[in-house]
Design an enzyme around this catalytic site. Structure first.
Site, PDB file in Angstrom:
ATOM      1  CG  ASP A  92      -0.245   0.130   2.541  1.00  0.00           C
ATOM      2  OD1 ASP A  92       0.768  -0.567   2.740  1.00  0.00           O
ATOM      3  OD2 ASP A  92      -0.690   0.920   3.407  1.00  0.00           O
ATOM      4  CD  GLU A 157       4.163   1.070   7.070  1.00  0.00           C
ATOM      5  OE1 GLU A 157       4.894   1.435   7.992  1.00  0.00           O
ATOM      6  OE2 GLU A 157       3.872   1.833   6.112  1.00  0.00           O
TER       7      GLU A 157
HETATM    8  N1  BES Z   1       8.765   3.488   5.212  1.00  0.00           N
HETATM    9  C1  BES Z   1       8.080   4.205   6.222  1.00  0.00           C
HETATM   10  C2  BES Z   1       8.755   4.156   7.588  1.00  0.00           C
HETATM   11  C3  BES Z   1      10.028   4.912   7.694  1.00  0.00           C
HETATM   12  C4  BES Z   1      10.079   6.246   7.363  1.00  0.00           C
HETATM   13  C5  BES Z   1      11.143   4.299   8.174  1.00  0.00           C
HETATM   14  C6  BES Z   1      11.267   6.954   7.502  1.00  0.00           C
HETATM   15  C7  BES Z   1      12.321   4.998   8.310  1.00  0.00           C
HETATM   16  C8  BES Z   1      12.377   6.333   7.962  1.00  0.00           C
HETATM   17  C9  BES Z   1       6.673   3.662   6.387  1.00  0.00           C
HETATM   18  O1  BES Z   1       6.073   3.199   5.238  1.00  0.00           O
HETATM   19  C10 BES Z   1       5.823   4.778   6.893  1.00  0.00           C
HETATM   20  O2  BES Z   1       5.786   5.830   6.333  1.00  0.00           O
HETATM   21  N2  BES Z   1       5.123   4.503   7.943  1.00  0.00           N
HETATM   22  C11 BES Z   1       4.187   5.390   8.497  1.00  0.00           C
HETATM   23  C12 BES Z   1       3.482   4.598   9.550  1.00  0.00           C
HETATM   24  C13 BES Z   1       2.309   5.235  10.182  1.00  0.00           C
HETATM   25  C14 BES Z   1       1.210   5.548   9.214  1.00  0.00           C
HETATM   26  C15 BES Z   1       1.805   4.297  11.254  1.00  0.00           C
HETATM   27  C16 BES Z   1       4.881   6.606   9.076  1.00  0.00           C
HETATM   28  O3  BES Z   1       5.976   6.505   9.630  1.00  0.00           O
HETATM   29  O4  BES Z   1       4.309   7.676   8.959  1.00  0.00           O
HETATM   30 ZN    ZN Z   2       6.802   2.314   3.986  1.00  0.00          ZN
END
Ligand code: BES
Ligand code: ZN
Length: 465
Positions: A92, A157
């Site tokens: 997603d 996610e």
């Molecule tokens: N890939 C990211 C997580 C991430 C961002 C890891 C920057 C390391 C550095 C992931 O897909 C993401 O964006 N997750 C969301 C999760 C939230 C909606 C619970 C986020 O971090 O905003």
């Molecule tokens: Zn991500």
């Protein structure tokens, strides 16, 4: 290079065009988990992945129902005596707006200056695609994998993995493994290879401030009723002091302070604050006093307004007192802060500071636990060797500010150590227009993954488990 590595390299080189075409086809599916109108597209992306896994020779491939967007599972379990690895990624993506800021369009992939531009090119479809391509190449050239793999690809996610924990609780045996690999992180500033050890957690909430049932003439009623937009501003102003310290009582109670060793590790990273500031185009960097930029990002909690709306948004002047005003607010959390407890603290504070004359409602939109993984785990060290062998440079070990809710869940529910093996470039513009993946990271990363399986197979039998 060994003969088998040569054959793998030849295969990857001769299939490069087909690989790009498949990557682009995957990116063309607008699998935006947050927007209900894209639910059929999320399912299409899941089916695309399942078909892909079947085509490369994985077994027990299934699109699995969770109550939300489906999971995709597939395995290859014929490396007797070798470790079993649970590989996680998500198909997603974040909403693509604002659409007019994209060079082409979010779901029309564009290759430009050695990058693939599209929503999800980096986060996280690109990295899911890399894993499948690595398995394809190894299976096609050797007929087998050196280790046992279980793939679990998620479709929620970016919407806080709402249904995943329950599914994991109910399907522990199905995803039994020695440890987990999550490819949803990236390299350090300057595109330096890195392995992420720490991720922040999150709690996400919406505030609705409601006044009159209709917008009111601000001349006729101004001065006699509470203005919901003003009230919302009052609330938001009470959440942080001017220095950026969060004013919610109890907010910092469970924060584990940074140790001297933590601080030394942050300070040792090759980080140029001024280059970072300039790359963001902001006039100054701000944040919690007493902490360096990387500490604020990777080791301290935050509270941010993610969106705010209400009242007249058009051109020109319209004189109303809006009937309501709204904000989306999230906190990034560090160990040992709990998302639900933090939500309750923020909610109570908002209700306490809300001015009279409006109704204030607070709703939780989701959350995820923070996580910290040890650097000395054999599977992490094996990943470091695979990165060094393929990228020609040993990885840095970093703590990042983003969140991947399943990371903590793999440990708490399945008891698995997690290796965060990610390949995105730090200027990938994830969540923003013109998200991109550096194709050299994508291509070399596929080699890293294949090499990593070799490294794991060669570990003395028990320590990786
Ligand atoms: N890939 C990211 C997580 C991430 C961002 C890891 C920057 C390391 C550095 C992931 O897909 C993401 O964006 N997750 C969301 C999760 C939230 C909606 C619970 C986020 O971090 O905003
Ligand atoms: Zn991500």
């Amino acid at each position: 290079m060994t003969a088998t590595a040569d054959v793998l390299e030849e295969y990857l080189e001769s299939t490069a065009d087909r690989r790009m075409a498949s990557y682009e086809a995957f990116l063309r599916i607008p699998s935006v988990s947050a927007l209900p109108e894209h639910a059929p597209d999320c399912r299409r992306a899941a089916e695309f992945l399942a078909d892909d896994l079947r085509a490369i020779g994985l077994e027990h491939v299934e699109v699995l129902e969770t109550g939300g967007h489906p999971l995709v599972y597939g395995d290859w379990l014929h490396a007797e005596g070798a470790p079993t690895v649970l590989v996680y990624g998500h198909y997603d993506v974040q909403p693509p707006d604002p659409l007019d800021e994209w060079e082409l369009a979010p779901f029309e992939p564009l290759v430009r200056d050695g990058r693939m531009l599209a929503r999800g090119a980096a986060d996280d479809k690109g990295q899911v695609h890399m894993h499948v391509r690595a398995a394809e190449a190894v299976l096609a050239t050797r007929g087998r994998l050196p280790i046992n793999l279980r793939y679990l690809f998620e479709g929620e996610e970016e919407s806080t993995s709402t249904n995943l924990d329950r599914w994991l609780e109910q399907n522990k045996a199905r995803v039994a493994a020695d440890f987990a690999v999550i490819s949803d992180t990236g390299f350090f500033e300057g595109n330096l290879p890195a392995i992420t050890l720490g991720l922040r957690g999150i709690t996400y909430l919406q505030v609705d401030v409601i006044g009159s049932s209709i917008d009111l003439h601000s001349g006729m009623y101004g001065g006699t009723v509470q203005n919901p937009a003003n009230a919302l501003a009052t609330i938001i102003a009470a959440l942080k002091d001017p220095d950026g310290r969060i004013l919610v009582p109890g907010f910092y109670d469970d924060v584990v302070p940074l140790s001297d060793a933590d601080r030394a590790a942050f300070a040792a990273l090759p980080f140029d604050e001024e280059a970072y500031r300039a790359s963001l185009g902001v006039p100054a960097l701000v944040g919690e006093p007493g902490y360096a930029v990387l500490e604020r990002r990777g080791g301290r909690p935050t509270l941010d307004v993610n969106g705010i709306w209400g009242g007249f948004q058009g051109e020109g002047a319209k004189t109303i007192i809006p009937g309501s005003a709204h904000a989306k607010i999230s906190c990034r959390l560090v160990v040992d802060q709990d998302p639900d407890r933090t939500y309750e603290l923020v909610r109570a504070h908002i209700l306490r500071v809300a001015p009279a004359g409006v109704r204030v409602e607070v709703h939780e939109l989701g959350g995820g636990q923070p996580s910290l993984t040890p650097m000395d785990h054999p599977a992490t060290q094996a990943a470091a060797r695979a990165i060094e062998a393929t990228f020609g440079q040993a990885p840095l070990f970093i703590r990042e500010g983003g969140s991947i809710p399943v990371c903590a869940s793999f440990t708490s529910i399945l008891g698995l150590q997690v290796v965060l093996l990610g390949f995105t470039n730090p200027d990938d513009k994830a969540h923003a227009p013109n998200e991109s993946m550096v194709l050299a990271n994508y291509e070399t990363g596929i080699r890293t993954i294949a090499r990593y399986w070799e490294e794991l197979a060669n570990l003395p039998s028990s320590p990786a488990r």
